[in-house]
Scaffold this motif. Structure first.
Motif, mmCIF file in Angstrom:
data_model
loop_
_atom_site.group_PDB
_atom_site.id
_atom_site.type_symbol
_atom_site.label_atom_id
_atom_site.label_comp_id
_atom_site.label_asym_id
_atom_site.label_seq_id
_atom_site.Cartn_x
_atom_site.Cartn_y
_atom_site.Cartn_z
ATOM 1 N N GLU A 186 61.957 -10.963 53.562
ATOM 2 C CA GLU A 186 61.850 -11.339 52.147
ATOM 3 C C GLU A 186 60.378 -11.410 51.787
ATOM 4 O O GLU A 186 59.577 -12.002 52.518
ATOM 5 N N ASN B 250 57.869 -11.591 48.087
ATOM 6 C CA ASN B 250 57.754 -11.594 46.616
ATOM 7 C C ASN B 250 59.123 -11.547 45.933
ATOM 8 O O ASN B 250 59.353 -10.758 45.009
ATOM 9 N N ASP B 251 60.035 -12.388 46.423
ATOM 10 C CA ASP B 251 61.382 -12.520 45.847
ATOM 11 C C ASP B 251 62.235 -11.258 45.963
ATOM 12 O O ASP B 251 63.190 -11.073 45.204
ATOM 13 N N HIS B 252 61.897 -10.390 46.866
ATOM 14 C CA HIS B 252 62.716 -9.196 47.136
ATOM 15 C C HIS B 252 63.106 -9.184 48.610
ATOM 16 O O HIS B 252 62.354 -9.645 49.463
ATOM 17 N N ARG C 60 69.929 -15.574 53.200
ATOM 18 C CA ARG C 60 69.559 -15.692 51.783
ATOM 19 C C ARG C 60 70.003 -14.462 50.996
ATOM 20 O O ARG C 60 70.529 -14.572 49.892
ATOM 21 N N LYS C 61 69.766 -13.286 51.570
ATOM 22 C CA LYS C 61 70.139 -12.049 50.874
ATOM 23 C C LYS C 61 71.633 -11.993 50.585
ATOM 24 O O LYS C 61 72.055 -11.724 49.460
#
Length: 242
Positions: free
Chosen positions: A147, A149-151, A192-193
């Protein structure tokens, strides 16, 4: 010359390359990955391929700045067209959608005959990349999910399969979706993903049900099955290693 920094994503991609790599970075943008690898490993060589004139010039500038012109060859062209047959032992295609990655690989299949390793980092639809790899003589050797930068970024390292079939040469639907190695490793970002994706899919299913379109039934059924899988793999926290 000081070592320059690249993103966490590209550093992880670079980590899958072997020592003394001779690799092609397709869609290299500023040639950051080839320059980073060749600075760290004095025995590595790279081809930086770029289809657009602007990034091609930027890549040449980066190579010139880091004085790596003898080991990083920047070429203008579409996909694997920048390569000669039997030239690169490793191919990196990072930062594109899965469909585009598979299109590049399909259109350049003639250039892959002697390619030992393909490292792919699809921004979306990693499933289609895994499917292409196993259908074209490559076994999934390693994977990671990070993960930044929020990606979320899935990284797949595949090696040419030998005659004695690798256990990952044939993948079921669930393994294609999550990744056979990632299902075993389950790094922090994996949880999380897939929790995020399960929530997103739940919203999509609700909207589709409200539409009351009979054509959606099959798709809803498939999405519900995938959502169940996502909830199942993210609830298995007992065996999770940091």
């Amino acid at each position: 010359m000081t070592q320059f920094n690249i993103s966490k994503r590209l550093k992880r991609v670079a980590s899958f390359l072997p020592k003394r790599a001779y690799f092609a970075d397709i869609g290299s943008d500023h040639a950051y990955l080839p320059c980073f690898v060749c600075q760290k490993d004095k025995t590595a060589k790279a081809i930086a391929g770029e289809v657009n004139e602007g990034p091609f010039q930027s890549a040449k500038d980066t190579v010139r700045h880091f004085e790596l012109g003898d080991r990083v060859d920047v070429r203008l062209g579409n996909g694997l067209e920048v390569l000669e047959a039997k030239e690169a032992k490793q191919i990196v295609i990072a930062g594109m959608g899965g469909t585009l990655i598979t299109t590049i690989l399909n259109e350049g299949k003639a250039k892959l005959e002697y390619t030992e390793q393909i490292i792919a980092q699809p921004n979306v639809d990693a499933r289609s990349v895994r499917e292409w790899l196993i259908n074209n003589g490559y076994g999934i050797a390693d994977e990671d999910l990070i993960e930044e930068n929020d990606h979320f970024y899935e990284i797949i390292s595949a090696t040419r399969s030998s005659n004695d079939t690798s256990i990952h040469d044939k993948l079921d639907t669930k393994q294609l979706l999550f990744g056979p190695i990632l299902l075993q490793k389950k790094p922090e970002a994996f949880y999380r993903k897939w929790r995020f994706e399960a929530n997103k899919l739940e919203r999509i299913i609700k909207q589709m049900k409200l539409a009351k379109d009979s054509n959606n039934r099959k798709k809803i059924s498939l999405f519900e099955k995938e959502k169940d899988w996502m909830e199942e793999v993210t609830n298995e926290t007992t065996d999770h290693d940091e």
